[in-house]
Design a protein around this motif. Sequence first.
Motif, PDB file in Angstrom:
ATOM      1  N   GLY A   1      90.304  37.721  29.533  1.00 51.33           N
ATOM      2  CA  GLY A   1      89.612  38.651  28.648  1.00 51.33           C
ATOM      3  C   GLY A   1      89.633  38.090  27.198  1.00 51.33           C
ATOM      4  N   SER A   2      89.800  36.593  27.124  1.00 49.19           N
ATOM      5  CA  SER A   2      90.231  35.865  25.800  1.00 49.19           C
ATOM      6  C   SER A   2      88.960  35.641  25.351  1.00 49.19           C
ATOM      7  CB  SER A   2      91.091  34.899  26.005  1.00 49.19           C
ATOM      8  OG  SER A   2      90.474  33.818  26.788  1.00 49.19           O
TER       9      SER A   2
ATOM     10  N   THR B   1      89.357  41.116  19.966  1.00 48.29           N
ATOM     11  CA  THR B   1      90.590  41.268  20.616  1.00 48.29           C
ATOM     12  C   THR B   1      90.566  41.135  22.055  1.00 48.29           C
ATOM     13  OG1 THR B   1      90.384  43.597  20.493  1.00 48.29           O
ATOM     14  CG2 THR B   1      91.608  42.687  18.663  1.00 48.29           C
ATOM     15  N   HIS B   2      89.005  41.467  22.657  1.00 45.70           N
ATOM     16  CA  HIS B   2      89.384  41.420  24.197  1.00 45.70           C
ATOM     17  C   HIS B   2      87.838  41.433  24.576  1.00 45.70           C
ATOM     18  CE1 HIS B   2      90.403  42.210  28.034  1.00 45.70           C
ATOM     19  NE2 HIS B   2      89.616  43.169  28.416  1.00 45.70           N
TER      20      HIS B   2
END
Lengths: 313, 249
Positions: B24-25, B219-220
């Motif tokens: 998820g980066s 963030t994701h």
Amino acid sequence: MANVLLIAEHDGTNLNPSTAKSVACAANIEGAEVHVLVLAADAAGVAAEASRLDSVAKVLTVSNPANENALAAVLAPQIVALADGYDYVFGPSTTFGKDLMPRVAAMLGVNQISDIMSVEGSHTFKRPVYAGNAIVTVNAPEGHTVVATVRTASYRAVGSDNAAPVEAVDPGVELPTHTRFVELQTGQSDRPDLQTAARVVSGGRALGSSESFDIIYALADKLAAGVGASRAAVDAGYVPNDMQVGQTGKIIAPDLYLAIGISGAIQHLTGIKDAGTIVAINKDEEAPIFEVADIGLVADLFDAVPELTEALD
Amino acid sequence: MEKILVGLKRAVDYNVRVRVKSDGSGVETDGVKMSINPFDEIALEEALRIRERGEASEVIVLSIGPGDAQQQLRTGLAMGADRAILVEADAALDALDRARVFKAIVDREGVELVVLGKQAIDDDNNQTGQMLAAVWDRPQATFASEVAIDGNTARVTREVDAGLETIEVDLPAVITADLRLNDPRYVKLPDIMKAKKKPLDTLALADLGIEASPAIEETHFAPPEARQKGIMVDDVSGLVTALKDKGLI
Ligand SMILES: Cc1cc2nc3c(=O)[nH]c(=O)nc-3n(C[C@H](O)[C@H](O)[C@H](O)COP(=O)(O)OP(=O)(O)OC[C@H]3O[C@@H](n4cnc5c(N)ncnc54)[C@H](O)[C@@H]3O)c2cc1C
Ligand SMILES: Nc1ncnc2c1ncn2[C@@H]1O[C@H](COP(=O)(O)O)[C@@H](O)[C@H]1O
């Protein structure tokens, strides 16, 4: 409390439905007090409409002949002057809002969040990137005004049983004259508006000519549907640009979407992925549109569409 | 006018099916084909046509990003740009900072027209041109499908939701290109050879004295929700039945 200034979109007479959808998004912010700002030549009519929207606490109006047409360079300084005291400044992610809101954000010295599809927290939102192939969660910096556009296809319009107070305000700023409106050509039609229609029928390159598009219109009329098109159909000149659905056209969320002679390129799909039911008619069983269609029919559209139109009698 | 500045963003090619990394980066970019953002090719084509009509004398292409963006700048030079500038920076720079970089180059070079794409197909932001116009305090003509330069003004037709809007702006100004503005030319082999000799200057972000704006943090990343598998029908009457079953007609 969270003060939200929401910029109304309108055509001078009527409020655009994108505003009621953006209100729905803003109302999801905890403790939101939503003020709708109407900038117009004469704001009274549009403001009356806005004051009926549920979840709206107040409607602010600026009536000025300079606001006759929505020029970002003219509207932005007025919004910036009135943004004092607001934690959020929102607009719809339509061509109106996309043009305007980044200019507002930059004048306020902040970045802008495009296409909010969900509110996750006071400063946390989700938005699509890469033509909708990824959904990213973003955090806006605390202590700064949050400027954003709302992906209207992600929200249902709020109701209109309200009677919010209307207040005229004066931004008291000098307006630039370096940007001048010349004309607007609209593809006037009596059909339901593509962006709000409950049903939409779209045609693609396979139609082959603007004359052939008549079979799409005939089907749409039977269904009381709006009419859309792929980029290829627009580029080929079969239909005007305001009918384009997709990443760079309109993002829509009808209950029923019929894609006819459209292959299903990712840039097209991103415009329809919130549709309730997707129907595809394509003669190529391998067409990617069938991967997302709820109901697929492999057929020649020139046979199937007239037959379907007839069957709907 | 003297100089036109065009933005060329290095972005994942539009034909690539982008995949989200399992942690998820971000999205997978290793070994993925990178190209000039398609809207920027159109922006450059328009600038070249303006120069070829004798309405401008120089076209400069600018990319903000990693050193690899030199590839896209070389392609821009091969298409016909006169000069290229690479401002080396983290690709994740926020839009306002990128607009400030454009403004710094505008000031350095004395640019009178900036043509950008209407949006980058990676971040899908649709912001940089509008932000540049704001920090420059100049007109913006976004989503252009037709541009005519007439002395110190530009008449621009814009693709808006309601149809086609025409506005007139005083120069200097920022124009952002929509898809139907033009069809970009193909690059020919001799042009690629010639492009190797054209100047490409590299600047560091720090050289420009840009004040960083309050950043929006990503963030994701997650893949979009998949739609449920649908059904296939054999003929039109099957389609009508299926629509009736769902209560849609
Ligand atoms: C940056 C960028 C942005 C873009 N934005 C958009 C956008 O917003 N919207 C958009 O739509 N596209 C967009 N595109 C273009 C997109 O990539 C596709 O090229 C386009 O959607 C293809 O349109 P189409 O499906 O009509 O044509 P095609 O891909 O040519 O598909 C035609 C389909 O019709 C079928 N067919 C042919 N004849 C028949 C027949 N007789 N009966 C039944 N089926 C038949 C074929 O099998 C085929 O599947 C964008 C592209 C780029 C690079
Ligand atoms: N890193 C970059 N380098 C060069 N041009 C850029 C960059 N980022 C944005 N632009 C320009 O700004 C346009 C809009 O980008 P965006 O606001 O990110 O959607 C792009 O089409 C480019 O023309």
